[in-house]
Scaffold this motif. Structure first.
Motif: not given
Length: 216
Positions: A151-157, A180-181, A185-194, A207-214
Protein backbone atom coordinates in the motif's frame (compact mmCIF):
# COMPACT_ATOMS: atom_id res chain seq x y z
CA UNK A 1 -33.35 -39.62 43.34
CA UNK A 2 -36.41 -41.43 42.02
CA UNK A 3 -38.65 -40.42 44.95
CA UNK A 4 -38.91 -43.82 46.64
CA UNK A 5 -41.68 -43.46 49.21
CA UNK A 6 -41.00 -46.46 51.44
CA UNK A 7 -38.31 -49.07 52.10
CA UNK A 8 -38.77 -52.46 53.72
CA UNK A 9 -35.77 -54.50 54.87
CA UNK A 10 -36.12 -58.26 55.40
CA UNK A 11 -33.18 -59.92 57.11
CA UNK A 12 -32.40 -63.11 58.96
CA UNK A 13 -30.81 -61.11 61.81
CA UNK A 14 -33.23 -58.43 62.91
CA UNK A 15 -30.61 -56.39 64.82
CA UNK A 16 -28.49 -55.88 61.71
CA UNK A 17 -31.57 -54.93 59.72
CA UNK A 18 -32.54 -52.34 62.33
CA UNK A 19 -29.10 -50.67 62.16
CA UNK A 20 -29.47 -50.28 58.40
CA UNK A 21 -33.10 -49.22 58.73
CA UNK A 22 -32.09 -46.33 60.98
CA UNK A 23 -29.77 -45.02 58.26
CA UNK A 24 -32.31 -45.13 55.42
CA UNK A 25 -35.60 -44.77 57.29
CA UNK A 26 -36.90 -48.26 56.49
CA UNK A 27 -39.31 -50.75 58.05
CA UNK A 28 -37.84 -54.04 59.28
CA UNK A 29 -39.44 -57.48 58.80
CA UNK A 30 -38.19 -61.04 59.19
CA UNK A 31 -37.57 -63.41 56.30
CA UNK A 32 -40.68 -65.31 57.32
CA UNK A 33 -42.80 -62.21 56.72
CA UNK A 34 -41.82 -61.87 53.05
CA UNK A 35 -44.72 -63.97 51.75
CA UNK A 36 -47.25 -61.71 53.47
CA UNK A 37 -45.55 -58.44 52.54
CA UNK A 38 -44.31 -59.18 49.01
CA UNK A 39 -47.42 -57.65 47.47
CA UNK A 40 -46.43 -54.27 48.97
CA UNK A 41 -43.20 -54.07 46.94
CA UNK A 42 -42.84 -52.52 43.50
CA UNK A 43 -39.10 -53.32 43.49
CA UNK A 44 -37.46 -56.29 45.18
CA UNK A 45 -33.65 -56.39 45.56
CA UNK A 46 -32.37 -59.63 47.03
CA UNK A 47 -28.88 -60.59 48.18
CA UNK A 48 -28.63 -63.24 50.90
CA UNK A 49 -26.36 -66.20 51.56
CA UNK A 50 -29.29 -68.62 51.55
CA UNK A 51 -28.48 -71.91 49.76
CA UNK A 52 -32.11 -72.18 48.59
CA UNK A 53 -34.42 -69.65 46.85
CA UNK A 54 -36.29 -67.39 49.25
CA UNK A 55 -38.84 -66.10 46.75
CA UNK A 56 -40.55 -68.94 44.91
CA UNK A 57 -42.93 -68.99 41.99
CA UNK A 58 -46.04 -69.67 44.13
CA UNK A 59 -45.18 -66.84 46.49
CA UNK A 60 -44.81 -64.42 43.57
CA UNK A 61 -48.07 -65.61 42.00
CA UNK A 62 -49.94 -64.78 45.20
CA UNK A 63 -48.28 -61.39 45.43
CA UNK A 64 -49.15 -60.51 41.82
CA UNK A 65 -52.74 -61.59 42.36
CA UNK A 66 -52.98 -59.36 45.43
CA UNK A 67 -51.46 -56.50 43.43
CA UNK A 68 -53.99 -57.07 40.61
CA UNK A 69 -51.05 -57.77 38.30
CA UNK A 70 -49.35 -54.45 38.91
CA UNK A 71 -45.75 -55.00 37.64
CA UNK A 72 -42.90 -55.92 39.96
CA UNK A 73 -39.19 -55.53 39.27
CA UNK A 74 -36.98 -58.15 40.95
CA UNK A 75 -33.19 -57.76 41.06
CA UNK A 76 -31.51 -60.92 42.35
CA UNK A 77 -27.79 -60.37 42.97
CA UNK A 78 -27.36 -63.40 45.22
CA UNK A 79 -25.21 -66.43 44.34
CA UNK A 80 -26.81 -68.92 44.48
CA UNK A 81 -30.04 -67.21 43.45
CA UNK A 82 -32.59 -65.99 45.97
CA UNK A 83 -35.42 -65.92 43.42
CA UNK A 84 -36.56 -68.98 41.49
CA UNK A 85 -35.87 -68.51 37.74
CA UNK A 86 -39.50 -69.51 37.01
CA UNK A 87 -40.59 -66.23 38.63
CA UNK A 88 -39.24 -64.39 35.60
CA UNK A 89 -41.72 -66.25 33.38
CA UNK A 90 -44.75 -64.85 35.23
CA UNK A 91 -46.67 -62.01 33.58
CA UNK A 92 -45.73 -58.61 35.08
CA UNK A 93 -42.77 -60.04 37.01
CA UNK A 94 -39.51 -58.67 35.62
CA UNK A 95 -36.60 -60.64 37.04
CA UNK A 96 -32.95 -59.69 36.57
CA UNK A 97 -30.15 -61.90 37.88
CA UNK A 98 -26.41 -61.36 38.14
CA UNK A 99 -25.99 -62.73 34.60
CA UNK A 100 -28.57 -60.27 33.25
CA UNK A 101 -26.90 -57.38 35.02
CA UNK A 102 -23.50 -58.42 33.68
CA UNK A 103 -24.91 -58.43 30.16
CA UNK A 104 -26.35 -54.94 30.71
CA UNK A 105 -22.99 -53.74 32.07
CA UNK A 106 -21.14 -55.15 29.06
CA UNK A 107 -23.63 -53.52 26.69
CA UNK A 108 -23.23 -50.19 28.47
CA UNK A 109 -19.44 -50.53 28.37
CA UNK A 110 -19.56 -51.25 24.64
CA UNK A 111 -21.72 -48.17 24.11
CA UNK A 112 -19.34 -46.08 26.21
CA UNK A 113 -16.33 -47.34 24.27
CA UNK A 114 -18.05 -46.52 20.99
CA UNK A 115 -18.94 -43.08 22.33
CA UNK A 116 -15.35 -42.62 23.54
CA UNK A 117 -13.99 -43.45 20.09
CA UNK A 118 -16.41 -40.98 18.53
CA UNK A 119 -15.52 -38.34 21.12
CA UNK A 120 -11.81 -38.91 20.52
CA UNK A 121 -12.34 -38.47 16.79
CA UNK A 122 -14.16 -35.19 17.43
CA UNK A 123 -11.39 -34.03 19.77
CA UNK A 124 -8.70 -34.85 17.18
CA UNK A 125 -10.60 -33.05 14.43
CA UNK A 126 -11.42 -29.98 16.52
CA UNK A 127 -7.92 -29.73 18.02
CA UNK A 128 -6.44 -30.05 14.53
CA UNK A 129 -8.64 -27.22 13.28
CA UNK A 130 -7.75 -25.13 16.33
CA UNK A 131 -4.01 -25.70 15.81
CA UNK A 132 -4.39 -24.75 12.14
CA UNK A 133 -6.17 -21.58 13.22
CA UNK A 134 -3.47 -20.91 15.82
CA UNK A 135 -0.70 -21.34 13.25
CA UNK A 136 -2.57 -19.06 10.87
CA UNK A 137 -2.61 -16.35 13.54
CA UNK A 138 1.18 -16.27 13.48
CA UNK A 139 1.00 -15.26 9.80
CA UNK A 140 -1.47 -12.44 10.39
CA UNK A 141 1.20 -9.91 11.37
CA UNK A 142 3.36 -10.84 8.38
CA UNK A 143 0.39 -10.50 6.03
CA UNK A 144 -0.46 -7.14 7.58
CA UNK A 145 3.12 -5.91 7.10
CA UNK A 146 3.18 -7.13 3.49
CA UNK A 147 -0.08 -5.40 2.68
CA UNK A 148 1.10 -2.22 4.38
CA UNK A 149 4.32 -2.27 2.36
CA UNK A 150 2.43 -2.77 -0.92
CA UNK A 151 0.00 0.00 0.00
CA UNK A 152 2.91 2.33 0.77
CA UNK A 153 4.45 1.64 -2.65
CA UNK A 154 1.11 2.25 -4.38
CA UNK A 155 0.48 5.51 -2.49
CA UNK A 156 3.97 6.82 -3.28
CA UNK A 157 3.75 6.10 -7.00
CA UNK A 158 0.17 7.33 -7.18
CA UNK A 159 1.10 10.69 -5.64
CA UNK A 160 3.96 11.07 -8.14
CA UNK A 161 1.67 10.27 -11.06
CA UNK A 162 -0.93 12.79 -9.89
CA UNK A 163 1.75 15.44 -9.50
CA UNK A 164 2.96 14.77 -13.04
CA UNK A 165 -0.58 15.08 -14.38
CA UNK A 166 -1.03 18.39 -12.56
CA UNK A 167 2.13 19.65 -14.24
CA UNK A 168 0.64 18.87 -17.65
CA UNK A 169 2.40 15.59 -18.46
CA UNK A 170 0.94 13.26 -21.09
CA UNK A 171 -1.70 11.11 -19.25
CA UNK A 172 -0.89 8.03 -21.33
CA UNK A 173 2.81 8.24 -20.54
CA UNK A 174 2.06 8.90 -16.86
CA UNK A 175 -0.20 5.81 -16.72
CA UNK A 176 2.36 3.61 -18.50
CA UNK A 177 5.13 4.82 -16.18
CA UNK A 178 2.95 4.21 -13.12
CA UNK A 179 2.17 0.65 -14.21
CA UNK A 180 5.82 -0.04 -15.03
CA UNK A 181 7.21 1.32 -11.77
CA UNK A 182 4.50 -0.31 -9.68
CA UNK A 183 5.24 -3.67 -11.23
CA UNK A 184 9.00 -3.30 -10.72
CA UNK A 185 8.65 -2.19 -7.10
CA UNK A 186 6.27 -5.04 -6.21
CA UNK A 187 8.34 -7.82 -7.84
CA UNK A 188 11.72 -6.51 -6.67
CA UNK A 189 11.92 -8.42 -3.35
CA UNK A 190 10.47 -11.73 -4.68
CA UNK A 191 12.86 -11.55 -7.66
CA UNK A 192 15.88 -11.17 -5.36
CA UNK A 193 14.70 -14.13 -3.27
CA UNK A 194 14.28 -16.28 -6.39
CA UNK A 195 17.75 -15.37 -7.63
CA UNK A 196 19.31 -16.09 -4.24
CA UNK A 197 17.58 -19.49 -3.98
CA UNK A 198 18.80 -20.37 -7.47
CA UNK A 199 22.38 -19.33 -6.66
CA UNK A 200 22.27 -21.41 -3.45
CA UNK A 201 20.89 -24.41 -5.31
CA UNK A 202 18.02 -24.47 -2.79
CA UNK A 203 15.37 -26.17 -4.93
CA UNK A 204 12.98 -26.58 -2.02
CA UNK A 205 13.00 -22.86 -1.26
CA UNK A 206 12.78 -22.08 -4.97
CA UNK A 207 9.67 -24.26 -5.31
CA UNK A 208 8.17 -22.67 -2.18
CA UNK A 209 8.69 -19.21 -3.67
CA UNK A 210 7.13 -20.33 -6.96
CA UNK A 211 4.10 -21.66 -5.08
CA UNK A 212 3.84 -18.41 -3.11
CA UNK A 213 3.87 -16.40 -6.35
CA UNK A 214 1.24 -18.62 -7.95
CA UNK A 215 3.59 -19.91 -10.66
CA UNK A 216 2.83 -23.27 -12.30
Amino acid sequence: EHKVQKLIIANRTRERAERLAEEVGAEVIGLGDIDARLADADIVISSTASPLPIIRKGMMERALKARRNKPVLLVDIAVPRDVEPEVGKLPNAYLYSVDDLQAIIEQNMAQRKAAAVQAESIVVQESGEFMSWLRAQSAVETIREYRSQAESVRADLESRALAALQQGADPQKVLQELAHKLTNRLIHAPTKSLQQAARDGDTERLQLLRDSLGLE
